[in-house]
Design an enzyme around this catalytic site. Structure first.
Site, short mmCIF file in Angstrom:
data_model
loop_
_atom_site.label_atom_id
_atom_site.label_comp_id
_atom_site.label_asym_id
_atom_site.label_seq_id
_atom_site.Cartn_x
_atom_site.Cartn_y
_atom_site.Cartn_z
N ASP A 96 0.84 -1.20 0.00
CA ASP A 96 0.00 0.00 0.00
C ASP A 96 0.87 1.25 0.00
O ASP A 96 0.49 2.28 -0.56
CB ASP A 96 -0.92 -0.01 1.22
CG ASP A 96 -1.98 -1.08 1.09
OD1 ASP A 96 -2.42 -1.35 -0.04
OD2 ASP A 96 -2.34 -1.68 2.11
N GLY A 97 2.05 1.15 0.64
CA GLY A 97 3.00 2.27 0.62
C GLY A 97 3.39 2.62 -0.82
O GLY A 97 3.53 3.79 -1.18
N ARG B 73 -5.75 19.69 22.73
CA ARG B 73 -4.38 19.67 23.23
C ARG B 73 -3.96 18.20 23.37
O ARG B 73 -4.69 17.41 23.99
CB ARG B 73 -4.25 20.38 24.57
CG ARG B 73 -2.80 20.51 25.07
CD ARG B 73 -2.73 21.32 26.33
NE ARG B 73 -2.88 22.74 26.07
CZ ARG B 73 -1.85 23.59 25.96
NH1 ARG B 73 -0.61 23.16 26.08
NH2 ARG B 73 -2.06 24.86 25.75
N ASP C 266 -1.15 15.01 21.35
CA ASP C 266 -0.04 14.75 20.41
C ASP C 266 -0.33 15.30 19.02
O ASP C 266 0.57 15.69 18.29
CB ASP C 266 0.23 13.25 20.31
CG ASP C 266 1.04 12.75 21.50
OD1 ASP C 266 1.34 13.57 22.39
OD2 ASP C 266 1.36 11.55 21.54
#
Ligand code: NAP
Length: 343
Positions: free
Chosen positions: A121-122, A225, A227
């Site tokens: 898929d990459g 707020r 990651d």
């Protein structure tokens, strides 16, 4: 010699059991190669087969292929350790190219009508990125070689079936929506304008928490707020979004999804907590509280910006990606195959 195989393949497709198409085709290839060899007074045949690399190259399959010729067949690659997926992909690429060129198609790397992605898929993401400006005309077909292969219908074991499918079947074209991102810095200058097949993520590259005001259709929705935030397409819903607990969405739905990445939720900071599904009309605006140290990723590409004041994300209105489908492996079957069990 390049042999046009179209008529033979159509005949085999018409007359022979479909689970034996590839092996019968290989027997015909051998027979033809031997006929040409004998015409030239050649004493042997050489092939690029290696054991177990694909289903038509098992010992049993080689035995059956050998039966149709009398000349010795040399296979110098027979014992090659082909675990390197790249090598397998390259080999499939070469075979596919030979087949396509012998089927009256021509190669046009700059302005293709069809693009074949061989890998995982990459690889599909990278191929999409390469032809992003030509999505009006380009259609994609992909073969996966040892990866997850969520976007793909063919595996390395059965890729030769493509040769028959392309000749005998009328494909359906499936179109999937994309995301459109525009990012601006403080003086209003556009610093990023991009399309995504899987997802866009925003976070801070300084290691500090990422804080932003989130607006939907101009209305303030929440203060985030944590990651970061992941905004995914339906096709991207099975990728990063899924690891974050987002919903898996049928790829032909015209919608997109916001998923939180480790949001702080306590007496001071509060977000909805669930992933949110937005319609194709909805416009998402993210305004970071701190303008510096911004990291924006679009599928596999990551960009760091010193200053970003506003991100504007919608479902792309002017572009979709088109995939060629010859078999009707349903989306839910692919989900099961990739995540639950591969029967
Ligand atoms: P990678 O780290 O080499 O591959 C990430 C994995 O995601 C691969 O196994 C890939 O499958 C799979 N994948 C990609 N698109 C998918 C889809 N639409 N549905 C299901 N699985 C999918 O990175 P990469 O090859 O450059 O791919 C970039 C993608 O990695 C990003 O778009 C993001 O979705 C994903 N990612 C996931 C996480 C996470 O889950 N925690 C974190 C960061 C990025 P193949 O093996 O077939 O290539």
């Amino acid at each position: 010699h390049i042999i046009n195989f179209t008529d033979i393949q159509l005949y085999i497709y018409d007359k022979c059991p479909h689970d034996e198409l590839t092996i019968i085709m290989r027997r015909y290839m051998m027979k033809i190669a031997e006929t040409i060899a004998k015409d030239h007074d050649d004493k042997a045949l050489i092939t690029g087969e290696s054991i177990g690399q694909v289903a038509s190259q098992t010992i049993e399959s080689l035995l059956v292929t050998n039966e149709v010729c009398t000349l010795p067949v040399f296979r110098p690659l027979i014992g090659f350790d082909k675990q390197e997926i790249v090598e397998i992909s390259e080999k499939i690429g070469l075979q596919l190219k030979e087949f396509l060129l012998s089927s009256d198609l021509t190669e046009d790397v700059e302005n293709p009508d069809y693009v074949f992605a061989i890998g995982g898929d990459g690889t599909v993401l990278r191929t999409f990125n390469k032809y992003m400006d030509k999505l009006d005309t380009v259609k994609f077909l992909s073969i996966h070689t040892g990866h997850l292969g969520f976007y793909t219908d063919y595996s390395a074991e059965d890729f030769e079936k493509i040769f028959f499918d392309m000749l005998a079947l009328e494909p359906t074209i499936e179109q999937y929506p994309l995301l459109h991102l525009k990012a601006y810095c403080k003086d209003g200058k556009l610093i990023a304008d991009s399309y995504s097949l899987n997802e866009i993520t925003v976070n801070s590259h300084s290691g500090f928490t990422y804080a932003a005001k989130v607006f939907i259709n101009g209305e303030h929705f929440e203060n985030f707020r944590g990651d970061g935030l992941c905004i995914s397409t339906p096709t991207g819903s099975t990728a990063y979004n899924k690891s974050l607990g987002g919903a898996v969405i049928h790829p032909q739905m015209d919608l997109y999804q916001i998923t939180e990445i480790a949001a702080l939720n306590n007496l001071v900071y509060r977000t909805l907590g669930n992933s949110i599904i937005l319609s194709k009309e909805d416009e998402l605006i993210i305004k970071p509280l701190k303008l510096d140290n911004h990291r924006i990723s679009v599928d596999f590409r990551t960009f760091n910006y010193d200053t970003v004041s506003k991100l504007y994300i919608t479902l792309a209105k002017d572009k979709k990606i088109s995939f060629i489908r010859y078999n009707d492996v349903s989306f839910w079957k692919r989900v099961k195959r990739s995540f639950i069990e591969n029967e």
